[in-house]
Design a protein around this motif. Structure first.
Motif, PDB file in Angstrom:
ATOM      1  N   LYS A  55       0.813  -1.216   0.000  1.00 29.57           N
ATOM      2  CA  LYS A  55       0.000   0.000   0.000  1.00 29.57           C
ATOM      3  C   LYS A  55       0.847   1.267   0.000  1.00 29.57           C
ATOM      4  N   GLN A  57       3.195   1.690  -2.200  1.00 29.90           N
ATOM      5  CA  GLN A  57       3.849   1.690  -3.505  1.00 29.90           C
ATOM      6  C   GLN A  57       3.094   2.456  -4.594  1.00 29.90           C
ATOM      7  N   TYR A  58       2.000   3.112  -4.257  1.00 28.59           N
ATOM      8  CA  TYR A  58       1.257   3.860  -5.285  1.00 28.59           C
ATOM      9  C   TYR A  58       2.121   4.943  -5.929  1.00 28.59           C
ATOM     10  N   GLY A  73       3.975   2.204  -9.489  1.00 28.63           N
ATOM     11  CA  GLY A  73       2.740   1.844  -8.816  1.00 28.63           C
ATOM     12  C   GLY A  73       2.740   0.473  -8.179  1.00 28.63           C
ATOM     13  N   ILE A  74       1.549   0.021  -7.806  1.00 26.34           N
ATOM     14  CA  ILE A  74       1.401  -1.143  -6.934  1.00 26.34           C
ATOM     15  C   ILE A  74       1.743  -2.476  -7.582  1.00 26.34           C
ATOM     16  N   TYR A  91      -7.610   7.986 -14.033  1.00 26.03           N
ATOM     17  CA  TYR A  91      -7.480   9.053 -13.040  1.00 26.03           C
ATOM     18  C   TYR A  91      -8.057  10.362 -13.580  1.00 26.03           C
ATOM     19  N   ALA A 131       0.048  10.079  -5.601  1.00 26.58           N
ATOM     20  CA  ALA A 131      -0.235   8.940  -4.726  1.00 26.58           C
ATOM     21  C   ALA A 131      -0.996   9.338  -3.476  1.00 26.58           C
ATOM     22  N   ARG A 137      -5.158   6.410  -6.374  1.00 30.75           N
ATOM     23  CA  ARG A 137      -5.003   5.049  -5.857  1.00 30.75           C
ATOM     24  C   ARG A 137      -6.115   4.149  -6.384  1.00 30.75           C
ATOM     25  N   GLN A 140      -5.362   3.033  -9.930  1.00 34.36           N
ATOM     26  CA  GLN A 140      -4.415   1.921  -9.961  1.00 34.36           C
ATOM     27  C   GLN A 140      -5.100   0.608  -9.582  1.00 34.36           C
ATOM     28  N   ASP A 141      -5.914   0.641  -8.535  1.00 33.79           N
ATOM     29  CA  ASP A 141      -6.627  -0.567  -8.119  1.00 33.79           C
ATOM     30  C   ASP A 141      -7.511  -1.097  -9.242  1.00 33.79           C
TER      31      ASP A 141
END
Length: 267
Positions: A55, A57-58, A73-74, A91, A131, A137, A140-141
Motif C-alpha cells: 500500500k 507503492q502507489y 505503482g502497486i 485518473y 499517490a 489510488r 491503480q486498483d
C-alpha cells in the motif's frame, strides 16, 4: 467479486484440510477473498518492490532497465506497455485537470517503447505526488483488477485451481502480460506450454503436478528476458508453496526473492 467458485476434487480438499488445520467441510476461499488478495499483493510487492508494504507503492516509479520504460505503482505499471497510460486515463476521468493529465500525449507517444521523451522529472514528480490522492489510488486498483487480477483469477478458476494456483496465474499476468510481445513470452503461451505437459485439475489432473509444469514454462519464459533472468520469484517462493502443499495459501508463508527473506503469519 463476480467470479463463480469452482469446486475441487474431494481428495484435494482433504489435502488442504490437513495442511491448514481447518475443520472438515470448511469452504475453500479463492484469491478474491479479501485476506487472500492482500496476501497476493504482499507476495507481488516482495518481488516488485522488495517490501511487503504494497500500500506504500502507489507513488513508486523508476526505470528498472527491462525495456518497458518507467515502471510504477502497486504492480509495476509501465509506460512502454500501455497500462500506465490506462491508469492516468482512469485518473483523469475521475479527476479532470489533475497534474498527470498533461502527460497523456507523451504516454501515448511512448507506448511500445522504452522512451522517456516527454516523461522526465516533472512526470515522475507528479506521479509520486498523485499517490496522496484517493482517486489516483483507486485508478491503480481498478487497472490492476480489470487487466490482471480478474482475468487471471477467472482463467485459474476455469482450470480448477485453488487460491495458490490463482496467485501463480496472477503473478504471471503481472510480469508477462497476457499475450506475447517482441522479446517476451506472455501468459497465454506459458499456460499453453503447461497444458501440453500436464492436465489441469478441471481436466482431471493433479494440481501440484500441473502447477509445477506451469512454473517450468514460466521459468523458461523468464530466462528469455535478461532483466528477468533471476527466477527466485518462482523457485524460492511459488515453487516452495507448491511443494509444501499450501494450495489455500495457508500461513505462515516463508519465502525468498532476490536473496531477501520474507514471512507472512496468520492473523
Amino acid at each position: 467479486m463476480k467470479h463463480r467458485r469452482l469446486a475441487l476434487a474431494a481428495a484435494a480438499a482433504l489435502v488442504l484440510t490437513g495442511c491448514s488445520g481447518a475443520a472438515s467441510g470448511s469452504p475453500e476461499k479463492g484469491l478474491d477473498d479479501p485476506a487472500n488478495k492482500d496476501i497476493a499483493m504482499q507476495l507481488v510487492s516482495s518481488a516488485e518492490n522488495s517490501t511487503l508494504d504494497w500500500k506504500a507503492q502507489y507513488g513508486y516509479i523508476e526505470d528498472i532497465g527491462d525495456g518497458r520504460g518507467w515502471t510504477a505503482g502497486i504492480i509495476g505499471f509501465c509506460s512502454g506497455t500501455g497500462d500506465m497510460l490506462k491508469v492516468v486515463e482512469r485518473y483523469t476521468a475521475e479527476r479532470p485537470g489533475n497534474a498527470l493529465e498533461r502527460f497523456l500525449p507523451a504516454l501515448r507517444a511512448v507506448d511500445g517503447s522504452d522512451s522517456h521523451e516527454g516523461l522526465e522529472d516533472a512526470f515522475t514528480a507528479a506521479w509520486a505526488k498523485a499517490a496522496a490522492d484517493p482517486a489516483f489510488r483507486s485508478a491503480q486498483d481498478a487497472e490492476r483488477d480489470d487487466s490482471y487480477f480478474d482475468p487471471a483469477v477467472e482463467r485459474a478458476e476455469a482450470d480448477g485451481l485453488s487460491a495458490l494456483g490463482q496467485f501463480i496465474y496472477y503473478d504471471a499476468y503481472v510480469m508477462h502480460g497476457y499475450a506475447d510481445a517482441v522479446g517476451t513470452v506472455g501468459f497465454r503461451t506459458i499456460r499453453a506450454q503447461a497444458v501440453a505437459e500436464a492436465e489441469p485439475p478441471s481436466g482431471g489432473g493433479d494440481e501440484e503436478e500441473y502447477l509445477d509444469a506451469f512454473l517450468d514454462a514460466r521459468v523458461a519464459a523468464m530466462r528469455e528476458e535478461p532483466a528477468h533472468s533471476d527466477t527466485s520469484r518462482v523457485e524460492s517462493a511459488q515453487r516452495v508453496f507448491v511443494r509444501e502443499g499450501r494450495l489455500q495459501l495457508e500461513t505462515p508463508l516463508v519465502w525468498k526473492v532476490y536473496g531477501e527473506s520474507y514471512r507472512i503469519d496468520g492473523s
